[in-house]
Design a protein around this motif. Sequence first.
Motif, mmCIF file in Angstrom:
data_model
loop_
_atom_site.group_PDB
_atom_site.id
_atom_site.type_symbol
_atom_site.label_atom_id
_atom_site.label_comp_id
_atom_site.label_asym_id
_atom_site.label_seq_id
_atom_site.Cartn_x
_atom_site.Cartn_y
_atom_site.Cartn_z
ATOM 1 N N ALA A 156 -8.358 -0.684 -15.236
ATOM 2 C CA ALA A 156 -7.959 -0.918 -16.623
ATOM 3 C C ALA A 156 -7.502 -2.362 -16.829
ATOM 4 C CB ALA A 156 -6.844 0.052 -17.023
ATOM 5 N N ASN A 157 -6.760 -2.902 -15.872
ATOM 6 C CA ASN A 157 -6.319 -4.295 -15.971
ATOM 7 C C ASN A 157 -7.519 -5.247 -16.015
ATOM 8 O OD1 ASN A 157 -3.626 -3.578 -15.847
ATOM 9 N ND2 ASN A 157 -3.406 -4.035 -13.670
ATOM 10 N N ASP A 158 -8.448 -5.071 -15.084
ATOM 11 C CA ASP A 158 -9.613 -5.957 -15.017
ATOM 12 C C ASP A 158 -10.441 -5.881 -16.299
ATOM 13 O OD1 ASP A 158 -8.816 -6.634 -12.502
ATOM 14 O OD2 ASP A 158 -10.515 -5.729 -11.454
ATOM 15 N N VAL A 159 -10.672 -4.667 -16.768
ATOM 16 C CA VAL A 159 -11.493 -4.488 -17.969
ATOM 17 C C VAL A 159 -10.809 -5.102 -19.182
ATOM 18 C CG1 VAL A 159 -12.338 -2.722 -19.574
ATOM 19 C CG2 VAL A 159 -12.769 -2.495 -17.120
ATOM 20 N N GLN A 160 -9.488 -4.954 -19.281
ATOM 21 C CA GLN A 160 -8.758 -5.542 -20.408
ATOM 22 C C GLN A 160 -8.892 -7.067 -20.408
ATOM 23 O OE1 GLN A 160 -4.273 -6.017 -20.450
ATOM 24 N NE2 GLN A 160 -4.460 -4.371 -21.945
ATOM 25 N N ILE A 161 -8.750 -7.680 -19.244
ATOM 26 C CA ILE A 161 -8.867 -9.136 -19.138
ATOM 27 C C ILE A 161 -10.277 -9.585 -19.522
ATOM 28 C CG2 ILE A 161 -8.887 -11.077 -17.520
ATOM 29 C CD1 ILE A 161 -6.669 -9.517 -15.956
ATOM 30 N N LEU A 162 -11.287 -8.919 -18.971
ATOM 31 C CA LEU A 162 -12.669 -9.304 -19.248
ATOM 32 C C LEU A 162 -13.034 -9.079 -20.709
ATOM 33 C CD1 LEU A 162 -14.296 -7.893 -16.001
ATOM 34 C CD2 LEU A 162 -14.138 -10.313 -16.646
ATOM 35 N N GLN A 163 -12.518 -8.003 -21.288
ATOM 36 C CA GLN A 163 -12.769 -7.745 -22.709
ATOM 37 C C GLN A 163 -12.232 -8.872 -23.580
ATOM 38 O OE1 GLN A 163 -11.231 -3.762 -23.780
ATOM 39 N NE2 GLN A 163 -12.936 -3.717 -25.209
ATOM 40 N N ARG A 164 -11.031 -9.334 -23.265
ATOM 41 C CA ARG A 164 -10.429 -10.408 -24.058
ATOM 42 C C ARG A 164 -11.217 -11.700 -23.915
ATOM 43 N NH1 ARG A 164 -3.940 -9.404 -22.914
ATOM 44 N NH2 ARG A 164 -3.772 -7.511 -24.177
ATOM 45 N N LEU A 165 -11.604 -12.010 -22.685
ATOM 46 C CA LEU A 165 -12.391 -13.222 -22.470
ATOM 47 C C LEU A 165 -13.734 -13.132 -23.192
ATOM 48 C CD1 LEU A 165 -11.665 -13.889 -18.686
ATOM 49 C CD2 LEU A 165 -10.859 -15.237 -20.630
#
Length: 256
Positions: free
Chosen positions: A32-41
């Motif tokens: 969830a952390n990784d996906v949230q970061i990538l989504q924002r980028l």
Amino acid sequence: MAVVYPHSFTKADLSNASADDLMLFLLAGHAANDVQILQRLLLMAVGALDQDKYANLPALAQSMLLARVLITRLAASWDEIGRDKYQRLLDQAEADLEARGAPAGEIEACRAGRETLRKLLADGSMLVKIRNKTGAHTDRKTLREAFDSAPGEYEFIDLLAPIAGNYLHGAADDVATRALLETASNAESELAIQELGELLTEAASALSAVSSLWTMYFNITYLRISFDKARKGSKDMQGVDITVMSLPVFIEPPGD
């Protein structure tokens, strides 16, 4: 302002959980952390589009790179979380939270999220095709096929620059983007970049819903005292409006 609830606990607290429960807590949270970061980028990269045609070239390169990485991370996460033993744990968590009177919306969001992930990340699905063919790298055969599919008069643009960070290999990226879209297209329709973005948003939201539900169950089951304490101590953190932000596409030369 953004509101958060700091939740502190020890390794000893976590060690009270069963091995599978703890592993799902770690796997789902990490994903969830990784996906949230990538989504924002990705959102910020897309936010840099619709400028002039030269600025759009690096903005599109950023967007497609982040899309490939996000697809790869989503698929890898579901490879683990989608395993039968973890799905049984999620079944149990949903039933237990329902019996405790937990918010029905979060339980339904998890159930719907699991179905969405099963559909979007099934073997042979569009996103899995992209992950397998172009996620980590695009092989020579796939690039050659994409290059050959472009009409002879198709114009490529490279951006030459005195600063390496502004040099864009536009032809290479154009062909790689074409390869990604053609990989996931079928005889009936071609994949559009907008459609890809919508699928990624749907999959990312689904994974977040699953992770949130399991985290709630884990906190209530194994960390109840610290969890209840955390919910009484909110903190205001500085937030930003990400919808008006964009990644830089060109860089200035370093100062003297």
